[in-house]
Design an enzyme around this catalytic site. Sequence first.
Site, PDB file in Angstrom:
ATOM      1  N   HIS A  35       0.936  -1.307  -0.025  1.00  0.00           N
ATOM      2  CA  HIS A  35       0.013  -0.027  -0.100  1.00  0.00           C
ATOM      3  C   HIS A  35       0.672   1.381   0.028  1.00  0.00           C
ATOM      4  CE1 HIS A  35       0.784   0.871   4.252  1.00  0.00           C
ATOM      5  NE2 HIS A  35       0.537  -0.399   4.523  1.00  0.00           N
ATOM      6  N   CYS A  54       3.357  -5.070   6.429  1.00  0.00           N
ATOM      7  CA  CYS A  54       2.886  -4.592   5.351  1.00  0.00           C
ATOM      8  C   CYS A  54       3.779  -4.060   4.506  1.00  0.00           C
ATOM      9  CB  CYS A  54       1.836  -3.545   5.316  1.00  0.00           C
ATOM     10  SG  CYS A  54       0.027  -4.256   5.951  1.00  0.00           S
TER      11      CYS A  54
END
Length: 267
Positions: A181, A197
């Site tokens: 992301h 992440c």
Amino acid sequence: MTQTSERAGRLIGEGRRGSFRTLVVAGILSLTPFAAGQAMAQTLSFAPVTSSAFPSDDGTVAPNESPEVRSAALPDRLRRTMVALDTREAPGTIIIDTGNTVLYYVVAPGRAIRYGVGVGREGFTWSGVQTITNKAEWPDWHPPAQMIARQPYLPRFMAGGPGNPLGARAMYLGSSEYRIHGTNDPTTIGKFVSSGCIRLTNEDVTDLFNRVSIGTKVVVMPKHAAHLAARPVAGGAMASSMPPRRPEVMTLPSGRQAMNLSTSSPY
């Protein structure tokens, strides 16, 4: 005649003193709401909430610098660049060199686009093979239960848009809670900072987002694995910022609209 003049003088003097007292009282009364407001603000803590109020595992809100300035601050090895890459992975594959904090998108045999990334901090790195199962523009953020357990003060939900820790784009990996992301804090690129992440600048994640599709293979290398051999190719430098464009209305995932008032696109 003299007594009359003296009496008139006393009356005038008293009138002036009375007017002065009236002005003083009026001034005090005019300041009272302000002082009371300050006292109430201190009592009720009306101070604005800063970005550090929600220091989540996956990022914070944007600093004040322009995106172009923050992007220019990245070292060369973390800037988006075409490189010659020693890999047998097929074109269309994403490779994340965790220990070197870079992501490669293979575009042809022996060629890849290199992006700088932020990865999991100590104890939160992982490795394996996943596929992209979903893509989202301006994703909403739902902190997972494990993150909330570590940081109970986090919001349970944050709508997508500028300032959201997930940034401009997200690509979801398998059925896991891991994502590739964006981030509104480019100073974290090249660092071990997240809960697992993989983050890129908003500009880079948008570029990658537009290149990949559902089903794209993602190879995540162990943190201490040997780094992939890569070298920039002649003329491989890629633009680090998008050309300026006029303000536009962006439709967020929730259906709401937000006006981008920046003089140039941060994404």
